[in-house]
Design a protein around this motif. Sequence first.
Motif, PDB file in Angstrom:
ATOM      1  N   TRP A 147       1.140  -0.988  -0.174  1.00  0.00           N
ATOM      2  CA  TRP A 147      -0.409  -0.313  -0.061  1.00  0.00           C
ATOM      3  C   TRP A 147       0.829   0.967   0.181  1.00  0.00           C
ATOM      4  O   TRP A 147       0.413   1.871  -0.735  1.00  0.00           O
ATOM      5  CB  TRP A 147      -0.713   0.240   1.133  1.00  0.00           C
ATOM      6  CG  TRP A 147      -2.388  -0.964   1.055  1.00  0.00           C
ATOM      7  CD1 TRP A 147      -2.254  -1.820   1.334  1.00  0.00           C
ATOM      8  CD2 TRP A 147      -3.493  -0.915  -0.098  1.00  0.00           C
ATOM      9  NE1 TRP A 147      -3.267  -2.954   0.851  1.00  0.00           N
ATOM     10  CE2 TRP A 147      -4.069  -2.153   0.159  1.00  0.00           C
ATOM     11  CE3 TRP A 147      -3.703  -0.034  -1.344  1.00  0.00           C
ATOM     12  CZ2 TRP A 147      -5.187  -2.736  -0.777  1.00  0.00           C
ATOM     13  CZ3 TRP A 147      -4.703  -0.379  -1.436  1.00  0.00           C
ATOM     14  CH2 TRP A 147      -5.618  -1.205  -0.802  1.00  0.00           C
ATOM     15  N   GLU A 148       1.908   1.191   0.526  1.00  0.00           N
ATOM     16  CA  GLU A 148       2.760   2.401   0.653  1.00  0.00           C
ATOM     17  C   GLU A 148       3.550   3.005  -0.399  1.00  0.00           C
ATOM     18  O   GLU A 148       3.399   4.083  -1.332  1.00  0.00           O
ATOM     19  CB  GLU A 148       4.094   1.919   1.857  1.00  0.00           C
ATOM     20  CG  GLU A 148       3.292   2.367   3.523  1.00  0.00           C
ATOM     21  CD  GLU A 148       5.060   1.567   4.147  1.00  0.00           C
ATOM     22  OE1 GLU A 148       4.886   2.127   5.436  1.00  0.00           O
ATOM     23  OE2 GLU A 148       5.873   1.082   3.652  1.00  0.00           O
ATOM     24  N   LEU A 149       3.719   1.446  -1.281  1.00  0.00           N
ATOM     25  CA  LEU A 149       4.736   2.071  -2.742  1.00  0.00           C
ATOM     26  C   LEU A 149       3.373   2.437  -3.901  1.00  0.00           C
ATOM     27  O   LEU A 149       3.316   3.283  -4.248  1.00  0.00           O
ATOM     28  CB  LEU A 149       5.153   0.690  -3.039  1.00  0.00           C
ATOM     29  CG  LEU A 149       6.521   0.170  -3.214  1.00  0.00           C
ATOM     30  CD1 LEU A 149       6.565  -1.385  -2.711  1.00  0.00           C
ATOM     31  CD2 LEU A 149       7.420   0.916  -3.015  1.00  0.00           C
ATOM     32  N   ILE A 150       2.425   1.308  -3.492  1.00  0.00           N
ATOM     33  CA  ILE A 150       0.636   1.713  -4.224  1.00  0.00           C
ATOM     34  C   ILE A 150       1.339   4.095  -4.370  1.00  0.00           C
ATOM     35  O   ILE A 150       0.555   4.340  -5.341  1.00  0.00           O
ATOM     36  CB  ILE A 150      -0.110   1.127  -4.587  1.00  0.00           C
ATOM     37  CG1 ILE A 150      -0.142  -0.090  -4.834  1.00  0.00           C
ATOM     38  CG2 ILE A 150      -1.316   2.160  -4.726  1.00  0.00           C
ATOM     39  CD1 ILE A 150      -1.253  -0.546  -4.057  1.00  0.00           C
ATOM     40  N   ASP A 151       0.294   4.769  -2.942  1.00  0.00           N
ATOM     41  CA  ASP A 151       1.063   5.642  -2.379  1.00  0.00           C
ATOM     42  C   ASP A 151       1.656   6.164  -3.307  1.00  0.00           C
ATOM     43  O   ASP A 151       1.624   7.289  -3.606  1.00  0.00           O
ATOM     44  CB  ASP A 151       0.730   5.758  -1.211  1.00  0.00           C
ATOM     45  CG  ASP A 151      -1.212   5.342  -0.490  1.00  0.00           C
ATOM     46  OD1 ASP A 151      -1.941   5.341  -1.121  1.00  0.00           O
ATOM     47  OD2 ASP A 151      -0.653   4.929   0.321  1.00  0.00           O
ATOM     48  N   ARG A 152       2.739   5.666  -3.192  1.00  0.00           N
ATOM     49  CA  ARG A 152       4.496   6.644  -3.306  1.00  0.00           C
ATOM     50  C   ARG A 152       3.849   6.671  -4.951  1.00  0.00           C
ATOM     51  O   ARG A 152       4.405   8.083  -5.488  1.00  0.00           O
ATOM     52  CB  ARG A 152       5.557   6.212  -2.334  1.00  0.00           C
ATOM     53  CG  ARG A 152       6.428   6.208  -2.972  1.00  0.00           C
ATOM     54  CD  ARG A 152       7.453   5.398  -2.551  1.00  0.00           C
ATOM     55  NE  ARG A 152       9.441   6.144  -3.479  1.00  0.00           N
ATOM     56  CZ  ARG A 152      10.099   6.200  -2.962  1.00  0.00           C
ATOM     57  NH1 ARG A 152      10.371   5.392  -1.889  1.00  0.00           N
ATOM     58  NH2 ARG A 152      10.974   6.119  -4.032  1.00  0.00           N
ATOM     59  N   ILE A 153       4.001   5.877  -5.445  1.00  0.00           N
ATOM     60  CA  ILE A 153       4.255   5.934  -7.781  1.00  0.00           C
ATOM     61  C   ILE A 153       2.930   6.587  -7.569  1.00  0.00           C
ATOM     62  O   ILE A 153       2.853   7.302  -8.816  1.00  0.00           O
ATOM     63  CB  ILE A 153       4.156   4.603  -7.491  1.00  0.00           C
ATOM     64  CG1 ILE A 153       5.357   3.541  -7.011  1.00  0.00           C
ATOM     65  CG2 ILE A 153       3.986   4.354  -9.063  1.00  0.00           C
ATOM     66  CD1 ILE A 153       5.851   2.243  -7.304  1.00  0.00           C
ATOM     67  N   GLY A 154       1.784   6.476  -7.347  1.00  0.00           N
ATOM     68  CA  GLY A 154       0.665   7.008  -7.345  1.00  0.00           C
ATOM     69  C   GLY A 154      -0.391   6.862  -9.494  1.00  0.00           C
ATOM     70  O   GLY A 154      -1.632   6.355  -9.422  1.00  0.00           O
ATOM     71  N   PHE A 155       0.866   6.541 -10.456  1.00  0.00           N
ATOM     72  CA  PHE A 155      -0.343   6.548 -11.474  1.00  0.00           C
ATOM     73  C   PHE A 155       0.444   5.037 -11.744  1.00  0.00           C
ATOM     74  O   PHE A 155       1.697   4.156 -11.669  1.00  0.00           O
ATOM     75  CB  PHE A 155       0.603   7.184 -12.281  1.00  0.00           C
ATOM     76  CG  PHE A 155       0.327   7.807 -12.172  1.00  0.00           C
ATOM     77  CD1 PHE A 155      -0.758   9.285 -13.333  1.00  0.00           C
ATOM     78  CD2 PHE A 155       1.064   9.361 -11.427  1.00  0.00           C
ATOM     79  CE1 PHE A 155      -1.095  10.153 -13.129  1.00  0.00           C
ATOM     80  CE2 PHE A 155       0.839  10.952 -11.711  1.00  0.00           C
ATOM     81  CZ  PHE A 155      -0.932  10.574 -12.663  1.00  0.00           C
ATOM     82  N   CYS A 156      -0.267   3.590 -12.506  1.00  0.00           N
ATOM     83  CA  CYS A 156      -0.170   2.703 -13.030  1.00  0.00           C
ATOM     84  C   CYS A 156      -0.634   2.474 -14.643  1.00  0.00           C
ATOM     85  O   CYS A 156      -1.128   3.214 -15.062  1.00  0.00           O
ATOM     86  CB  CYS A 156      -0.742   1.481 -11.568  1.00  0.00           C
ATOM     87  SG  CYS A 156      -2.795   1.639 -11.892  1.00  0.00           S
ATOM     88  N   MET A 157      -0.285   1.175 -15.067  1.00  0.00           N
ATOM     89  CA  MET A 157      -1.126   0.542 -16.065  1.00  0.00           C
ATOM     90  C   MET A 157      -1.635   0.500 -15.507  1.00  0.00           C
ATOM     91  O   MET A 157      -1.511  -0.989 -14.888  1.00  0.00           O
ATOM     92  CB  MET A 157       0.428   0.290 -16.815  1.00  0.00           C
ATOM     93  CG  MET A 157       1.405   1.060 -17.211  1.00  0.00           C
ATOM     94  SD  MET A 157       0.648   2.719 -18.546  1.00  0.00           S
ATOM     95  CE  MET A 157       0.597   1.535 -20.032  1.00  0.00           C
ATOM     96  N   LEU A 158      -3.280  -0.027 -16.619  1.00  0.00           N
ATOM     97  CA  LEU A 158      -4.264  -0.399 -15.732  1.00  0.00           C
ATOM     98  C   LEU A 158      -4.768  -1.237 -16.867  1.00  0.00           C
ATOM     99  O   LEU A 158      -4.240  -0.885 -18.125  1.00  0.00           O
ATOM    100  CB  LEU A 158      -5.678   0.349 -15.416  1.00  0.00           C
ATOM    101  CG  LEU A 158      -6.971  -0.587 -15.719  1.00  0.00           C
ATOM    102  CD1 LEU A 158      -7.433  -1.288 -14.734  1.00  0.00           C
ATOM    103  CD2 LEU A 158      -8.249   0.160 -16.135  1.00  0.00           C
ATOM    104  N   THR A 159      -3.900  -2.923 -16.898  1.00  0.00           N
ATOM    105  CA  THR A 159      -4.588  -3.451 -17.718  1.00  0.00           C
ATOM    106  C   THR A 159      -6.453  -4.605 -17.762  1.00  0.00           C
ATOM    107  O   THR A 159      -6.263  -5.584 -16.605  1.00  0.00           O
ATOM    108  CB  THR A 159      -3.538  -4.787 -17.505  1.00  0.00           C
ATOM    109  OG1 THR A 159      -2.247  -3.869 -17.967  1.00  0.00           O
ATOM    110  CG2 THR A 159      -3.595  -5.869 -19.169  1.00  0.00           C
TER     111      THR A 159
END
Length: 159
Positions: free
Chosen positions: A11-23
Motif C-alpha cells: 500500500w505504501e508503494l501504491i501511494d508513493r508511485i500513484g500512477f499505474c498501467m491498468l490492464t
Amino acid sequence: MVEHDDVTRVWELIDRIGFCMLTTRNGDGLRARPMSAYSAQLENAVYFLTDLASHKDDEIARWPNVCLAFADTKGQKYVSVSGTAEVQNDREKIRDLWSTPAKAWWDNPDDPSIRILKITPSSAEYWDSPGTIVSYIKMAAAAVSNSKPDMGDNVEVKL
C-alpha cells in the motif's frame, strides 16, 4: 506466511508511485493504459476516475479481472496488483477523489460522464530495490564474480 509489513509495504508503494498501467481484457487480447490511482487501504480498494464513454468500462463489465502495474523506475520499486474491477456511479466518491489531474478530462466533479472504477485487490507482488545506482553496482559486481545480485525484496502478498 504473509507478514503484515509486506501488506503495508504494498500500500505504501501504491501511494508513493500513484500512477499505474491498468490492464484489462478485450476479447482474446489484453490492453493497458496509464491511470492515476487513489488507494484506500482501509477499504482494500484502489480507485480511479473514468469516463462513461471509455472502452475499459465495457471490457470490465465482461471480464472484471484486471492487473495494475506500478513502476518507480528511478527508485527501482515496482508493484503488480491483481484484482476484480467494477464501475460505479457514486457521486459522493467522485467528489472525494476529485483532484487537479481530473481537471484535464472534466470541467468539474458533477460531470455526468464521470464514473468510479473500483479495484478490489486479491493479490500483489512487489520488487523493492535499494535504488538504481546501488542496483547497477550490485549487477556489475555479480557479473564480475559470476554470481547473482541481491536486488532487494521480491514478495508476493495476498490482500
